[in-house]
Scaffold this active site. Structure first.
Site, mmCIF file in Angstrom:
data_model
loop_
_atom_site.group_PDB
_atom_site.id
_atom_site.type_symbol
_atom_site.label_atom_id
_atom_site.label_comp_id
_atom_site.label_asym_id
_atom_site.label_seq_id
_atom_site.Cartn_x
_atom_site.Cartn_y
_atom_site.Cartn_z
ATOM 1 C CD1 TRP A 104 -2.859 -1.914 2.159
ATOM 2 C CD2 TRP A 104 -2.934 -0.794 0.151
ATOM 3 N NE1 TRP A 104 -3.955 -2.853 1.173
ATOM 4 C CE2 TRP A 104 -3.773 -2.311 0.380
ATOM 5 C CE3 TRP A 104 -3.776 -0.205 -0.586
ATOM 6 C CZ2 TRP A 104 -5.021 -2.792 -0.802
ATOM 7 C CZ3 TRP A 104 -4.574 -0.215 -1.868
ATOM 8 C CH2 TRP A 104 -5.054 -2.138 -2.099
ATOM 9 C CG ASP A 173 -3.271 3.931 4.064
ATOM 10 O OD1 ASP A 173 -3.911 3.808 5.339
ATOM 11 O OD2 ASP A 173 -2.761 3.001 3.064
ATOM 12 C CE LYS A 197 -9.233 -2.470 2.997
ATOM 13 N NZ LYS A 197 -7.406 -2.720 3.229
HETATM 14 C C1 LIG Z 1 -7.328 -1.622 1.999
HETATM 15 C C2 LIG Z 1 -6.672 -0.503 1.941
HETATM 16 C C3 LIG Z 1 -6.458 0.903 1.267
HETATM 17 C C4 LIG Z 1 -7.199 0.684 0.098
HETATM 18 O O1 LIG Z 1 -8.277 1.601 0.696
HETATM 19 P P1 LIG Z 1 -9.520 1.368 -0.226
HETATM 20 O O2 LIG Z 1 -10.318 1.719 0.585
HETATM 21 O O3 LIG Z 1 -9.473 0.340 -1.341
HETATM 22 O O4 LIG Z 1 -8.821 2.576 -1.572
HETATM 23 C C5 LIG Z 1 -5.040 1.194 1.145
HETATM 24 N N1 LIG Z 1 -4.252 1.061 2.353
HETATM 25 C C6 LIG Z 1 -4.457 -0.145 3.110
HETATM 26 C C7 LIG Z 1 -3.099 0.043 4.299
HETATM 27 C C8 LIG Z 1 -5.381 -0.807 3.072
HETATM 28 O O5 LIG Z 1 -5.053 -1.908 3.962
#
Ligand SMILES: *Cc1c(COP(=O)(O)O)cnc(C)c1O
Length: 366
Positions: A104, A173, A197
């Site tokens: 990511w 993030d 998540k």
């Molecule tokens: C799932 C995830 C993303 C992407 O998220 P979206 O909502 O699909 O854009 C980005 N960073 C991390 C760490 C993730 O687990």
């Protein structure tokens, strides 16, 4: 989720059963209102209260004050990969530092490069993203527009224990470990997390931004990409994802009322992860863990089996027993068990039992 069936999906992921049950009960008509949450206006008094209470709950859970603003945005965490540099790097003379510990972070840095100077302060590629760096491995800029890192790399299953140091505001993030443990928000400039998540369904992304940073947003950005405009509009620049926001509220209530605190949540998460990592440590030649022990994620447990054939058999048999969505991401291979907040300990115990049985059968048939 039906009785005895558990989803280990990395996202959209398991939600707390009481939350699903309340959403089911009130789907057709909200109690005391009589209208479905799917039909409610984002301009309604009811929805204003949903956002207000969610923000208050986040402030209580994460213990941060009025010097931070909470935004509810769309476009997922992927859009934050772009909004962060548009708002905080565009026009700056300073570089943005990126710490890369997995897939990511690598996607985030691609978008940042479109907006200004990017300095990669650490890249774990050479050891295949098995661990997070020690502070002394970072090559930080003396002064940075911000320092971006991914607290939990969902695909590799590596997680920071402590936020890294940096020569500028920390931008995190936190998509896959948001609300899974306490964090000191005061150490961050900006934290973002898509809900699907740990915090709710897909469709809303929570951004917690230090007010000071809002003053740095350059003029002339498109409205929908401008943090300051979202803040001024109370996250209601356009039609908000009403239902998704409401479910996030229910999840924060579950954390406060049923779990109690993020300290208690972390304890549960630690105990669940331990159940699986013990099996990896007991059979290191059969369940080959991806992450180095010090960097193991409490959210995504990643490992592979000695052969592709065994991996396929493992996945098929697990699925037949109600242990769903265990397939790892193709870049790491093998198995990934995502055991977010809402995964009950019974689900993890069932997986552990399955793993112990599977390895014993494999030994016999050899
Ligand atoms: C799932 C995830 C993303 C992407 O998220 P979206 O909502 O699909 O854009 C980005 N960073 C991390 C760490 C993730 O687990």
């Amino acid at each position: 989720m039906a009785q005895g069936v558990y989803t280990f999906s990395p996202g959209p992921a398991v939600l707390p059963l009481p939350v699903l049950q309340q959403a089911q009960r009130e789907l057709v008509a909200l109690e005391g209102i009589g209208i479905s949450p799917l039909e409610m206006s984002h301009r309604s008094e009811w929805f204003a209260q949903v956002l207000e209470e969610t923000t208050a709950n986040l402030r209580r859970l994460l213990r941060f004050g009025e010097d931070y603003t909470v935004l509810y945005l769309q476009g997922g965490s992927r859009l934050q990969f772009s909004m962060v540099p548009m708002n905080l790097l565009r026009g700056s003379k300073l570089p943005a530092d990126y710490i890369l510990t997995g897939s990511w972070g690598n996607k985030a840095v691609v978008e940042a490069r479109r907006e200004g100077t990017v300095h990669v302060a650490y890249d774990g590629k050479e050891h295949n993203y098995r661990r997070v760096p020690q502070p002394d491995e970072l090559e930080l800029s003396p002064e940075a527009a911000y320092v971006h890192f991914t607290s939990n790399e969902t695909i590799q299953g590596v997680q920071f224990r402590e936020p890294p140091p940096g020569g500028g505001p920390l931008v995190c993030d936190a998509s896959s470990d948001f609300l899974s443990r306490p964090i000191e928000v005061d150490r961050f400039g900006l934290i973002y997390a898509c809900a699907q998540k740990n915090a709710g369904p897909a469709g809303v992304t929570v951004v917690i931004i230090r007010n000071e940073l809002l003053d740095r947003v350059p003029e002339g950005l498109h409205s929908m990409l401008d943090y300051r405009q979202h803040a001024q509009a109370g996250s209601l620049l356009n039609t908000a994802p009403v239902f998704a926001c409401w479910v996030v509220l229910l999840v924060t209530r579950w954390l406060l009322e049923e779990v109690g605190s993020l300290e208690a949540m972390e304890q549960r998460n630690r105990a669940k992860a331990q159940l699986l990592y013990e099996v990896l440590d007991q059979y290191p030649d059969f369940y080959i863990g991806h992450a180095d022990p010090e960097s193991r994620s409490l959210m995504n447990v990643t490992f592979r089996l000695p052969s592709e054939e065994q991996t396929r058999a493992f996945l098929a048999e697990a699925d037949a027993q109600g242990l769903k969505e265990l397939k790892g991401h193709r870049s790491v291979g093998g198995i990934r068990a995502s055991i977010y907040n809402a995964m009950p300990v019974e689900g993890v115990e069932k997986l552990r039992e399955f793993m112990l049985q599977f390895v014993k059968r494999a030994a016999v048939s050899r």
